[in-house]
Design an enzyme around this catalytic site. Structure first.
Site, PDB file in Angstrom:
ATOM      1  N   GLU A  51      -3.525   8.303   0.345  1.00  0.00           N
ATOM      2  CA  GLU A  51      -2.788   6.992   0.526  1.00  0.00           C
ATOM      3  C   GLU A  51      -3.362   5.881   1.313  1.00  0.00           C
ATOM      4  O   GLU A  51      -2.867   5.349   2.281  1.00  0.00           O
ATOM      5  CB  GLU A  51      -1.668   7.757   1.569  1.00  0.00           C
ATOM      6  CG  GLU A  51      -0.882   8.764   0.702  1.00  0.00           C
ATOM      7  CD  GLU A  51      -0.017   9.666   1.692  1.00  0.00           C
ATOM      8  OE1 GLU A  51       1.074   9.935   1.486  1.00  0.00           O
ATOM      9  OE2 GLU A  51      -0.381   9.697   3.130  1.00  0.00           O
TER      10      GLU A  51
HETATM   11  C1  TNX Z   1       1.676  13.456   2.494  1.00  0.00           C
HETATM   12  S1  TNX Z   1      -0.685  15.149   1.674  1.00  0.00           S
HETATM   13  C2  TNX Z   1       0.549  13.063   3.387  1.00  0.00           C
HETATM   14  C3  TNX Z   1       0.539  13.329   4.922  1.00  0.00           C
HETATM   15  C4  TNX Z   1       1.900  13.732   5.073  1.00  0.00           C
HETATM   16  C5  TNX Z   1       2.673  14.624   4.311  1.00  0.00           C
HETATM   17  C6  TNX Z   1       3.962  14.909   4.667  1.00  0.00           C
HETATM   18  C7  TNX Z   1      -1.453  13.862   2.372  1.00  0.00           C
HETATM   19  C8  TNX Z   1      -2.834  13.864   1.787  1.00  0.00           C
HETATM   20  N1  TNX Z   1      -0.847  12.890   2.728  1.00  0.00           N
HETATM   21  O1  TNX Z   1       0.048  12.212   5.327  1.00  0.00           O
HETATM   22  O2  TNX Z   1       1.930  14.082   6.525  1.00  0.00           O
HETATM   23  O3  TNX Z   1       2.779  13.950   3.037  1.00  0.00           O
HETATM   24  O4  TNX Z   1       4.441  16.207   4.072  1.00  0.00           O
END
Ligand code: TNX
Length: 531
Positions: free
Chosen positions: A343
């Site tokens: 992300e």
């Molecule tokens: C996605 S999974 C994220 C996390 C959040 C999560 C909550 C991932 C690699 N990144 O930053 O905590 O969703 O479900």
């Protein structure tokens, strides 16, 4: 949560319906409990050959015998004795000797069925004793966890129970399908203290999980001491940090080493994660020089993602990253260092590539193997980089191409393995962006058939992440992890051929008395016939 007080434990025992078993009660013969079967174990063993004529009974004179000369086997024996002593009240001396005239549980290195490999074991139960044979201490440990489940559930009671401690006779030959069977805790969104982490380790080790991934840094908190950047943890993990400002705290290096050692004694390897180049607001609000404009952003306690990024074109960024990687590598005996990479929406594709091409070699320089969220595959990393897949779909071109090149993949599909997703609309805790995940959903997939082009050979294993945005306590962790964690553990250990929902849910239901005695706050899913 466990070890709360005697009263809750007594209530748990009473709820289990065995009042004769109350501590201090006079010896009463145990009623004919439904006979346990060799196959009533989670994860399902590879091969079980019951022998109805043979039954072993643990007695006051039983000894635990371990291979002479092996400190590791002796350690497994001592730990197992500690598990058995409270409920049995037996002494269970642990003796590193070749044989004894007494009834014994023998933990023997070598001589096992050829299939057991590095982590498997062979378990033989006869009238005279139980013998666990394995090639490694990890295999012996796995065997003791199976034997634990073959004893009556009251073996988990915190004080003495007057029951006959029988184990069904026969042979088990068992070994894991995948090398990596992981669980993740998110210390950044809410800090979990050492005793909470180790309590979770105790639970994980019962289901043959062998990796504990710690998500140590994120926008809302920095949770690990770094000496060369001394304000990171006490400020970035200080008062007011965490989601809603109620999850402060951090691991000192001594704390971290204690967790690593505790896990290692249970044959679990810690994988530390420092998430970058995004998910870095806690570091950047602590050190203004980590921002391109030199201005520290305010701390964040909300659950937005994708807004932060380290400054890609600033050399200081790479000094910072190398300092952190070096210090984390120094205190991490395990092979993996997870660098996140998910992300990074505040970073362009070019910047992301520039960043990763600088950082990947740093991890290698300090002797560690990179793991990262699947976004890391955008930079076509070397084939020793492990990608952790967290998507919800069943196709992913980057993942399939990487698998074809030879990269290994850890499967954590969010809509199946994310323990922070709600079970259903009524679940008080958790998120729901990847959907509701009931037990049958968590169990109902195959890691080697989930993503097109990513088959058995490309899959290193599975992991169940547990993000902490909505979690505040060990009880919360337990409620979200149980009973879905054992489902993911079985997908990681047991053969694809043994996959069977009816069998699994029956075996899961039989775990409940054990969880009650251990005071695990599990979700009583309506899908499971709870004992
Ligand atoms: C996605 S999974 C994220 C996390 C959040 C999560 C909550 C991932 C690699 N990144 O930053 O905590 O969703 O479900």
């Amino acid at each position: 949560m466990r070890r709360r007080n005697t009263m809750t434990r007594l209530l748990a025992i009473a709820a289990f319906g065995l009042p004769f078993a109350l501590p201090g009660a006079a010896a009463v013969a145990a009623p004919a409990a439904p006979a346990r079967q060799l196959s009533e174990v989670i994860p399902a063993p590879v091969e079980t050959r019951p022998d109805a004529r043979d039954t072993f009974t643990l007695r006051p004179q039983t000894v635990i015998r371990t291979s002479p000369g092996s400190v590791a086997a002796l350690q497994v024996g001592r730990q197992f004795a500690e598990i058995l002593r409270p409920a049995t009240g037996y002494q269970l001396p642990v003796l590193p000797v070749r044989s004894t005239p007494l009834p014994e549980i023998a933990l023997v290195l070598g001589g096992a069925d050829g299939r057991v490999g590095r982590e498997g074991y062979q378990l033989d139960v006869t009238r005279r004793g139980v013998t666990i044979r394995a090639n490694t201490a990890a295999g012996l440990f796995a065997g003791t966890q199976t034997l634990r489940q073959l004893l009556p559930a009251l073996i988990e009671a915190p004080d003495r129970q007057r029951v006959t401690w029988t184990v069904p006779g026969g042979r088990i030959v068992d070994h894991p399908r995948f090398a990596y069977r992981g669980a993740m805790l998110d210390l950044a969104r809410h800090f979990h203290a050492v005793d909470e982490i180790t309590a979770y380790v105790d639970l994980l080790s019962q289901y043959k999980i062998n990796y504990l991934h710690l998500h140590l840094t994120d926008d809302q908190g920095w949770r690990i001491q770094i000496d060369s950047w001394p304000r990171l943890a006490p400020v970035g993990g200080g008062p007011g940090t965490g989601v809603d400002g109620v999850g402060p705290g951090y691991l000192t290096k001594a704390d971290y080493k204690a967790v690593v050692a505790y896990a290692a004694a249970r044959h679990i390897t810690v994988v530390p994660e420092i998430d970058m180049p995004g998910h870095t607001n806690a570091a950047q609000s602590t050190y203004p020089e980590l921002n391109c404009d030199g201005i520290a952003p305010p701390p964040r306690t909300d659950i937005e993602v994708g807004y932060s990024s380290l400054c890609i074109d600033d050399e200081l960024t790479y000094r910072f990253v190398e300092d952190v990687i070096r210090e984390i590598a120094e205190i991490t005996p395990g092979p993996f260092l997870h660098i996140g990479g998910d992300e990074a929406h505040a970073t362009t594709d070019d910047e992301y590539r520039t960043f990763m091409q600088r950082v990947l070699p740093m991890v290698a320089k300090y002797g560690k193997r990179v793991s990262g969220w699947n976004e890391i595959l955008q930079v076509d990393p070397p084939t020793d980089v492990v990608a952790q897949f967290w998507g919800t779909g069943t196709t992913n071109a980057d993942l399939a191409e990487a698998a074809a090149r030879g990269n290994k993949v850890i499967m954590s599909p969010a809509s199946k393995s994310y323990l922070d997703m709600k079970y259903d609309a009524n679940t008080r805790l958790g998120l729901r962006w990847a959907g509701y995940i009931e037990v049958s959903d968590a169990y109902g997939w195959d890691p080697a058939r989930r993503v097109t082009g990513v088959g058995e050979d490309a899959v290193l294993g599975v992991e169940a992440p547990l993000w902490s945005e909505t979690l505040r306590s060990l009880d919360d962790i337990e409620y979200m992890a149980f009973p879905r964690l054992p489902a993911i553990a079985e997908l990681g250990w047991s053969t694809a051929a043994s996959h069977d929902w009816e069998s699994f849910r029956a075996r899961l239901g039989q775990q409940a008395p054990r969880w009650r005695l251990q005071e695990v706050d599990f979700y009583p899913s309506p899908q499971v016939p709870w004992s």
